[in-house]
Motif scaffolding. Structure first.
Motif, PDB file in Angstrom:
ATOM      1  N   ALA A 158      15.032   3.352  -4.352  1.00  0.00           N
ATOM      2  CA  ALA A 158      14.051   4.662  -4.888  1.00  0.00           C
ATOM      3  C   ALA A 158      14.655   5.517  -3.910  1.00  0.00           C
ATOM      4  O   ALA A 158      13.094   5.974  -2.425  1.00  0.00           O
ATOM      5  N   ARG A 159      15.257   6.936  -4.216  1.00  0.00           N
ATOM      6  CA  ARG A 159      14.765   7.847  -2.571  1.00  0.00           C
ATOM      7  C   ARG A 159      14.088   9.568  -3.418  1.00  0.00           C
ATOM      8  O   ARG A 159      14.077  10.172  -3.153  1.00  0.00           O
ATOM      9  N   THR A 160      13.707   9.185  -4.673  1.00  0.00           N
ATOM     10  CA  THR A 160      13.134   9.901  -5.606  1.00  0.00           C
ATOM     11  C   THR A 160      11.016  10.016  -5.520  1.00  0.00           C
ATOM     12  O   THR A 160      11.194   8.720  -5.525  1.00  0.00           O
ATOM     13  N   PRO A 161      10.552  10.885  -4.961  1.00  0.00           N
ATOM     14  CA  PRO A 161       9.010  11.283  -5.127  1.00  0.00           C
ATOM     15  C   PRO A 161       8.584   9.944  -6.309  1.00  0.00           C
ATOM     16  O   PRO A 161       7.950   9.362  -5.951  1.00  0.00           O
ATOM     17  N   GLY A 162       9.215  10.018  -7.593  1.00  0.00           N
ATOM     18  CA  GLY A 162       8.943   9.711  -8.506  1.00  0.00           C
ATOM     19  C   GLY A 162       9.083   8.864  -8.798  1.00  0.00           C
ATOM     20  O   GLY A 162       8.332   7.201  -9.687  1.00  0.00           O
ATOM     21  N   ARG A 163      10.492   8.031  -8.595  1.00  0.00           N
ATOM     22  CA  ARG A 163      11.517   6.917  -8.679  1.00  0.00           C
ATOM     23  C   ARG A 163      10.125   5.810  -7.769  1.00  0.00           C
ATOM     24  O   ARG A 163       9.923   5.216  -8.302  1.00  0.00           O
ATOM     25  N   ARG A 164       9.547   6.267  -7.432  1.00  0.00           N
ATOM     26  CA  ARG A 164       9.221   5.472  -5.963  1.00  0.00           C
ATOM     27  C   ARG A 164       7.561   5.031  -6.186  1.00  0.00           C
ATOM     28  O   ARG A 164       7.229   4.233  -6.053  1.00  0.00           O
ATOM     29  N   ALA A 165       7.182   6.309  -6.884  1.00  0.00           N
ATOM     30  CA  ALA A 165       4.704   6.278  -7.162  1.00  0.00           C
ATOM     31  C   ALA A 165       5.652   5.290  -8.566  1.00  0.00           C
ATOM     32  O   ALA A 165       5.005   4.798  -8.643  1.00  0.00           O
ATOM     33  N   GLU A 166       6.462   5.472  -9.293  1.00  0.00           N
ATOM     34  CA  GLU A 166       6.727   4.299 -10.163  1.00  0.00           C
ATOM     35  C   GLU A 166       6.684   3.225 -10.182  1.00  0.00           C
ATOM     36  O   GLU A 166       6.114   2.108 -10.376  1.00  0.00           O
ATOM     37  N   ARG A 167       7.385   2.390  -9.183  1.00  0.00           N
ATOM     38  CA  ARG A 167       7.322   1.232  -8.351  1.00  0.00           C
ATOM     39  C   ARG A 167       6.221   1.170  -7.906  1.00  0.00           C
ATOM     40  O   ARG A 167       5.893  -0.446  -7.796  1.00  0.00           O
ATOM     41  N   GLN A 174       0.680  -5.506 -10.406  1.00  0.00           N
ATOM     42  CA  GLN A 174       1.205  -7.105 -10.155  1.00  0.00           C
ATOM     43  C   GLN A 174      -0.051  -7.640  -8.851  1.00  0.00           C
ATOM     44  O   GLN A 174      -0.787  -8.065  -9.094  1.00  0.00           O
ATOM     45  N   ARG A 175      -0.674  -6.571  -8.331  1.00  0.00           N
ATOM     46  CA  ARG A 175      -1.983  -6.849  -6.843  1.00  0.00           C
ATOM     47  C   ARG A 175      -2.540  -5.699  -6.868  1.00  0.00           C
ATOM     48  O   ARG A 175      -2.405  -5.091  -5.666  1.00  0.00           O
ATOM     49  N   PRO A 176      -3.815  -5.549  -8.148  1.00  0.00           N
ATOM     50  CA  PRO A 176      -4.835  -4.318  -7.524  1.00  0.00           C
ATOM     51  C   PRO A 176      -5.726  -4.493  -6.286  1.00  0.00           C
ATOM     52  O   PRO A 176      -5.896  -3.600  -6.292  1.00  0.00           O
ATOM     53  N   ASP A 177      -5.510  -5.725  -5.608  1.00  0.00           N
ATOM     54  CA  ASP A 177      -6.475  -6.211  -4.709  1.00  0.00           C
ATOM     55  C   ASP A 177      -5.871  -5.638  -3.202  1.00  0.00           C
ATOM     56  O   ASP A 177      -6.533  -4.961  -2.181  1.00  0.00           O
ATOM     57  N   LEU A 178      -4.047  -4.672  -3.894  1.00  0.00           N
ATOM     58  CA  LEU A 178      -3.746  -4.528  -2.258  1.00  0.00           C
ATOM     59  C   LEU A 178      -3.585  -3.136  -2.783  1.00  0.00           C
ATOM     60  O   LEU A 178      -2.862  -2.315  -1.432  1.00  0.00           O
ATOM     61  N   LYS A 179      -3.998  -2.840  -3.652  1.00  0.00           N
ATOM     62  CA  LYS A 179      -4.100  -0.711  -3.320  1.00  0.00           C
ATOM     63  C   LYS A 179      -4.588   0.215  -2.786  1.00  0.00           C
ATOM     64  O   LYS A 179      -4.801   0.569  -1.972  1.00  0.00           O
ATOM     65  N   ALA A 180      -5.861  -0.064  -2.334  1.00  0.00           N
ATOM     66  CA  ALA A 180      -6.962  -0.122  -1.344  1.00  0.00           C
ATOM     67  C   ALA A 180      -5.720   0.301  -0.279  1.00  0.00           C
ATOM     68  O   ALA A 180      -5.952   1.994   0.889  1.00  0.00           O
ATOM     69  N   LEU A 181      -4.831  -0.582   0.369  1.00  0.00           N
ATOM     70  CA  LEU A 181      -3.918  -0.765   1.729  1.00  0.00           C
ATOM     71  C   LEU A 181      -3.323   0.793   1.729  1.00  0.00           C
ATOM     72  O   LEU A 181      -2.925   0.827   3.050  1.00  0.00           O
ATOM     73  N   PHE A 182      -2.479   0.938   0.423  1.00  0.00           N
ATOM     74  CA  PHE A 182      -1.638   1.826   0.382  1.00  0.00           C
ATOM     75  C   PHE A 182      -2.206   3.087  -0.409  1.00  0.00           C
ATOM     76  O   PHE A 182      -1.004   3.580  -0.442  1.00  0.00           O
ATOM     77  N   ALA A 183      -3.273   2.922  -0.655  1.00  0.00           N
ATOM     78  CA  ALA A 183      -3.638   4.308  -0.702  1.00  0.00           C
ATOM     79  C   ALA A 183      -3.824   5.946   0.505  1.00  0.00           C
ATOM     80  O   ALA A 183      -3.727   5.263   1.712  1.00  0.00           O
ATOM     81  N   PRO A 184      -2.882   6.510  -0.439  1.00  0.00           N
ATOM     82  CA  PRO A 184      -3.383   8.258   0.479  1.00  0.00           C
ATOM     83  C   PRO A 184      -4.491   8.591   1.540  1.00  0.00           C
ATOM     84  O   PRO A 184      -5.804   8.196   1.106  1.00  0.00           O
ATOM     85  N   LEU A 185      -4.203   8.634   2.289  1.00  0.00           N
ATOM     86  CA  LEU A 185      -4.895   9.010   3.665  1.00  0.00           C
ATOM     87  C   LEU A 185      -6.082  10.205   3.333  1.00  0.00           C
ATOM     88  O   LEU A 185      -5.727  10.897   2.723  1.00  0.00           O
TER      89      LEU A 185
END
Length: 185
Positions: A158-167, A174-185
Motif C-alpha cells: 500500500a503505497r498511497t495514503p488512500g490505500r493505507r487508510a483503506e487497509r 476486525q479489531r475495534p479495541d485497537l483503534k485507540a492504539l493507532f489513532a493520530p496524535l
C-alpha cells in the motif's frame, strides 16, 4: 601604510589582531562573531587594510560572505595548514593564534580555500533535510508494519495514503479495541 588582520573565530566572540607591514602588532580586540560588527570594527580601525585572514570552521562561510558583502578584503584559509604554522608558537591561546593568523595574512604563506556561494549551501541543506525526512518516514512506516503484523494485519504494498487508510479501516473493523492504539496524535 599597509596593514593586515587575522580573525580567530569562536561561537560568540572573535579575536582580532591587526599588524603592519613589518609584523608589529598595532591593535588587538575581541568583538562579537557577527559580520556587521566585524565589518564596522575593521572599517573604523583599519583604514589601509590589505587583507584579512580567517580559518575554515563552522562560522567561516557565514562570516566570509557577510564580510565580502560589506566590502572587506577577506580570505579563508585551510585550518589544517594554519594549524601547522600556529603549532610552532610556544604559547597556544586565542591571542597568540590570532597574531599568527595576522602574520600569515602579511606573508601570504597560506593555502586559500574556495568558498561556495550561499545559494549552494541552501540547496545542500534542503537536500539533506529532504533525505532525513524520507529516512524518518520510511522508518516509521516499517515500525507501523511491524506493529500491525503483531495483530495479524499486513500492509503489503500500500503505497498511497488512500490505500493505507483503506487497509487500516479494514483492520479497525476486525479489531475495534485497537483503534485507540493507532489513532493520530
Amino acid at each position: 601604510m599597509s596593514i593586515y588582520a587575522g580573525l580567530d573565530v569562536s561561537d560568540k566572540t572573535t579575536h582580532i589582531c591587526v599588524i603592519d607591514v613589518e609584523g608589529k602588532v598595532l591593535r588587538r580586540d575581541v568583538v562579537a562573531s557577527d559580520p556587521d560588527v566585524l565589518a564596522k570594527w575593521l572599517h573604523k580601525h583599519c583604514a589601509d587594510l590589505v587583507r584579512v585572514v580567517l580559518e575554515t570552521g563552522t562560522l567561516s562561510t557565514f562570516l566570509y560572505h557577510g564580510l565580502v558583502g560589506r566590502g572587506v578584503a577577506i580570505e579563508c584559509i585551510c585550518a589544517r595548514h594554519a594549524k601547522g604554522v600556529l603549532s610552532a608558537r610556544v604559547n597556544k591561546s586565542d591571542v597568540h593564534d590570532v597574531e599568527g593568523l595576522a602574520q600569515l595574512a602579511r606573508t601570504g604563506w597560506y593555502k586559500r580555500v574556495h568558498m561556495k556561494a550561499s545559494a549552494t549551501h541552501i540547496d545542500r541543506a534542503a537536500l539533506r533535510i529532504r533525505a532525513q525526512l524520507i529516512t524518518a518516514r520510511t522508518s516509521m512506516a516499517n515500525q507501523l508494519r511491524g506493529l500491525l503484523k503483531l495483530f495479524g494485519l499486513r500492509m503489503g504494498t500500500a503505497r498511497t495514503p488512500g490505500r493505507r487508510a483503506e487497509r487500516l479501516m479494514a483492520f479497525y473493523a476486525q479489531r475495534p479495541d485497537l483503534k485507540a492504539l493507532f489513532a493520530p496524535l
